[in-house]
Design an enzyme around this catalytic site. Structure first.
Site, PDB file in Angstrom:
ATOM      1  N   GLN A 100       0.844  -1.197   0.000  1.00 41.50           N
ATOM      2  CA  GLN A 100       0.000   0.000   0.000  1.00 41.50           C
ATOM      3  C   GLN A 100       0.881   1.249   0.000  1.00 41.50           C
ATOM      4  OE1 GLN A 100      -2.362   1.571   3.390  1.00 41.50           O
ATOM      5  NE2 GLN A 100      -4.147   1.071   2.150  1.00 41.50           N
ATOM      6  N   TYR A 186      -6.102  10.742   4.352  1.00 38.24           N
ATOM      7  CA  TYR A 186      -4.732  11.081   3.953  1.00 38.24           C
ATOM      8  C   TYR A 186      -4.752  11.880   2.643  1.00 38.24           C
ATOM      9  CZ  TYR A 186      -3.861   8.030   7.840  1.00 38.24           C
ATOM     10  OH  TYR A 186      -3.863   7.486   9.099  1.00 38.24           O
TER      11      TYR A 186
END
Length: 370
Positions: A100, A186
């Site tokens: 990720q 994020y």
């Protein structure tokens, strides 16, 4: 009985033996200095190689992209080499692993930033949350996030380039693919959501503009490693770190339809009933309708995460809610989770005090079922 969880499924160029995936889990145990994986990290992932697919902990694409203490990166030669040992360990145990890719944006602290600069964001707005920093005694503590600096339009090409380089580095480290983290409050999520993006350039305002950075990142990463080795994670209607959008159905519908263009390995959605690591008892009741809309709009494999247990996961597959279920905390505490689910065995309970930071305790010492 969980027969649907144990049906094979094709994902990109791979055939998964079942549908119990390991969700990305930040554990803050990268080696120092250099935020580099260690032999203990390789052992942690090796233990969990029976997952249909492991998605690594979020891994920063640059120093600017870091927001938590002791999280690993994928931008230095040392990090690439160390992640190669993780990939080797998983592959030797018969597993499949995607990395990720992460840029935290505003959810950071000057102590992580080059030259102790302010964290960056779409807009200079207060951040309702804390991040995990190192105190003067070297201990991990939760600290306040400062008001970030708004990124200049001219800086975004460099961030897109960082994603491209990180994807190439991940493949050079032996990963089977990458997942672009565009959720959980994020950087890419900050651009997507209207209440964190007040820009007036081509990356702000309309939902098409707010989705632009994500889609440009996807285009760059796909160009670098191929669409069949790329997944994207979204958290529609998530509220973590101050997220929220005025028109989530339209915004995320546009993103999902746009992602169809590439024939990606999978789309990964997170249920809004979980915020960070805790249950959200006040999640928006429109979610059930929206997940149905996004499911219908998406042409490929859909993975879903967010507080599932074996029974609810099986039902989600029966109902057609998703194709793969990603488990977080159950995998953290049960390295042999697929076997335990298949055979109806009891589960170890996770120890929250060891979630972030520390040593092997609560990390590689959870027992397999005897």
């Amino acid at each position: 009985m969980t027969p649907h969880l144990f049906r094979p499924i094709a994902l990109g160029p791979y055939t998964l033996a079942h549908r119990v995936a390991m969700a990305p889990l930040t554990r803050s145990r990268a080696g120092q200095p250099g935020d580099t994986p260690t032999a203990m990290n390789a052992e942690y992932y090796r233990q969990r190689a029976s997952a249909a697919l492991i998605i690594t902990e979020a891994t920063q694409i640059s120093r600017q992209g870091q927001g938590y203490a002791w999280t690993p990166g994928i931008y230095s030669d040392e990090q690439v080499q160390a992640w190669g040992e993780v990939s080797d360990a998983v592959h030797e145990a018969g597993g499949l692993i995607f990395m990720q890719l992460w840029h935290v944006g505003r959810v950071s602290h000057p102590s992580f930033q080059p030259d102790n600069a302010l964290p960056v964001a779409p807009s200079a707005l207060p951040v309702p949350g804390k991040t995990f920093i190192v105190d003067t005694d070297g201990h991990g503590v939760w600290g306040d996030v400062p008001v970030p600096r708004a990124l200049q339009t001219s800086e975004l090409a460099g961030i897109i380039s960082d994603y491209r380089k990180a994807a190439r580095n991940a493949m050079n480290a032996g990963m089977d693919g990458v997942e672009i983290h565009a959720g959980n409050g994020y950087l890419l999520d900050q651009f997507i959501n209207s209440n964190s993006n007040q820009r007036t350039d081509r990356y702000g305002g309309s939902l098409e503009n707010r989705a632009r950075l994500l889609l440009e990142v996807v285009a760059a990463v796909v160009d670098e490693v191929g669409p069949e080795r790329v997944g994207v994670r979204l958290t529609p209607m998530g509220r973590f770190m101050g997220m929220g959008d005025e028109t989530p159905e339209a915004t995320f519908g546009h993103i999902v339809r746009s992602l169809n263009h590439w024939n990606l390995a999978y789309l990964h959605l997170v249920e809004p009933a979980v915020v960070g690591t805790v249950k959200d008892e006040n999640f928006d009741p429109r979610w059930d309708a929206i997940i149905g809309q996004l499911r219908a709009a998406w042409d490929g494999v859909l993975m879903i995460a967010g507080g599932y247990d074996p029974k609810t996961a099986e039902q989600a597959l029966i109902d057609g809610r998703a194709d793969i279920i990603a488990f977080g905390r159950p995998f953290l505490a049960n390295p042999d989770l697929p076997r335990r689910i298949r055979e109806g065995l009891s589960l170890n309970a996770p120890d929250p005090s060891t979630f972030f930071g520390g040593d092997q305790r609560g990390y590689v010492d959870y027992p397999v079922h005897s």
